[in-house]
Design a protein around this motif. Structure first.
Motif, short mmCIF file in Angstrom:
data_model
loop_
_atom_site.label_atom_id
_atom_site.label_comp_id
_atom_site.label_asym_id
_atom_site.label_seq_id
_atom_site.Cartn_x
_atom_site.Cartn_y
_atom_site.Cartn_z
N GLU A 177 19.26 -9.60 35.32
CA GLU A 177 19.66 -11.39 34.48
C GLU A 177 19.39 -10.59 32.92
N ALA A 178 19.87 -12.13 31.59
CA ALA A 178 20.62 -11.37 29.88
C ALA A 178 20.74 -13.06 29.23
N TYR A 179 19.74 -12.77 28.82
CA TYR A 179 20.56 -13.91 27.96
C TYR A 179 20.82 -13.94 26.23
N LYS B 272 34.56 -9.64 33.46
CA LYS B 272 34.52 -9.13 32.64
C LYS B 272 34.43 -10.77 31.92
N ILE B 273 33.17 -10.85 30.81
CA ILE B 273 33.20 -12.30 29.92
C ILE B 273 33.43 -11.83 28.81
N GLU B 274 33.99 -12.85 28.03
CA GLU B 274 34.20 -12.39 26.60
C GLU B 274 34.09 -13.54 25.76
N VAL B 275 33.83 -13.34 25.17
CA VAL B 275 32.76 -13.85 24.26
C VAL B 275 33.62 -13.59 22.19
N LEU B 276 33.38 -15.01 21.44
CA LEU B 276 33.18 -14.00 19.76
C LEU B 276 31.94 -14.06 19.36
N GLY B 277 31.22 -15.44 19.13
CA GLY B 277 29.93 -15.70 18.91
C GLY B 277 29.77 -17.02 19.53
N THR B 278 28.51 -16.53 20.41
CA THR B 278 27.86 -18.26 20.89
C THR B 278 26.36 -17.66 21.93
N LYS B 279 26.27 -18.12 23.08
CA LYS B 279 24.84 -18.42 23.63
C LYS B 279 25.04 -18.87 24.93
N PHE B 280 24.65 -17.91 25.92
CA PHE B 280 25.07 -17.63 27.46
C PHE B 280 23.82 -16.81 28.69
#
Length: 300
Positions: A137-139, A158-166
């Motif tokens: 588990e990680a934030y 596969k979790i893809e983002v540009l810039g965010t918090k999750f």
């Protein structure tokens, strides 16, 4: 060898027994098996358990996976596409401290790694994307970079983002993966499905049947209280609670009272609370008896 080392060795043996990789390409040199071996040969470790893992992985012939297949295939794919004269070095961050570990990445991203979790990442991002691998588990507080997407490989997802918090919870020993989005948007996919998450949504993925379930949350912030070393139960099934307590305290729960199996609990605990303190608090809302016999916790 002390008890702690024996336990780590047992856990690593169990993980390695589950690791078998099937190459996505016919090229032997760039097969997932060889790529994973090269990766393990280059990893820089920061704790004793990771060193044991690296030492033992060389003793096994790597073949196909169950729960961790996609993770290892992704590692092989990553190495296949980035093989060059300047291959990056990888770091294994393995947290067994009992507290949340803060990990700053070279791009400005900050990760909070929960206890009993492992993160693999390059010492320096290169190429067209930023990619890390999570078991546990990680934030993630991801630094925005529209030209270089940030990708988290978690089991088959596969979790893809540009810039965010999750936050992502993906323990290879269990079939369920959850991802909770606080800000921005994230793109989640596997070999069959693909969806876009919005803030205050939680994804639940079942690795056994491949199903993805998206749920709207009234208070997504509760899902990251663990980053403050607080464990939050929100109508959490007893079986899920027992699984976590087994990992945290190295015990085994035996439920003798069938009426307890379908019970759920709500509340908050400090992560440094003792097992007995947690169980005594749970008894307030749902009376039960328990006794400890070695590493077995018998609930009646």
């Amino acid at each position: 060898m002390n008890t702690e080392e024996q336990e780590k060795n047992s856990q690593i043996d169990a993980l390695i027994e589950r690791i078998k990789v099937q190459s996505p390409t016919p090229d032997d040199h760039h097969s997932a098996e060889n790529s994973f071996s090269r990766l393990m040969g280059r990893l820089t470790t920061n704790d004793h358990s990771a060193e044991i893992f690296l030492r033992r992985i060389r003793q096994y012939r790597i073949g196909l996976v169950a729960a961790t297949a996609a993770l290892l295939l992704a590692i092989g794919s990553l190495l296949y596409t980035t093989v060059s004269e300047t291959e990056p070095s990888f770091i294994v961050a393995s947290n067994n401290t009992g507290n949340v570990q803060h990990i700053p990445l070279p791009d400005g991203t900050v990760i909070k790694l929960n206890n009993r979790s492992k993160l693999i990442y390059p010492d320096n991002f290169s190429g067209s994307q930023r990619e890390v691998f999570l078991d546990g588990e990680a934030y993630f507080d991801v630094a925005h970079d529209k030209r270089h997407p940030f990708i988290v490989r978690a089991g088959a997802l596969k979790i893809e983002v540009l810039g965010t918090k999750f936050t992502v919870n993906a323990n290879s020993m269990f079939p369920q993966i959850t991802a909770t989005l606080l800000e921005g948007s994230i793109d989640v996919s596997n070999e069959k499905d693909h969806l876009l998450m919005k803030p205050n949504q939680q994804l639940t993925y079942n690795a056994e049947n491949g199903e993805m379930l998206l749920t709207d949350l009234s208070d997504a912030e509760r899902e990251i209280r663990w980053t403050e070393n607080v464990w939050v139960l929100s109508d959490t099934p007893l079986l899920d609670i027992c699984q976590r307590l087994e990992r945290q305290f190295n015990v085994k729960f035996i439920i003798m009272n069938d009426a307890l199996i379908h019970k759920s609990f709500t509340g908050e605990f400090e992560t440094n609370e003792s097992l007995e303190s947690i169980l005594e608090t749970m008894k307030i809302s749902t009376p039960f008896k328990y006794e400890r016999n070695g590493k077995n916790i018998i609930m009646r």
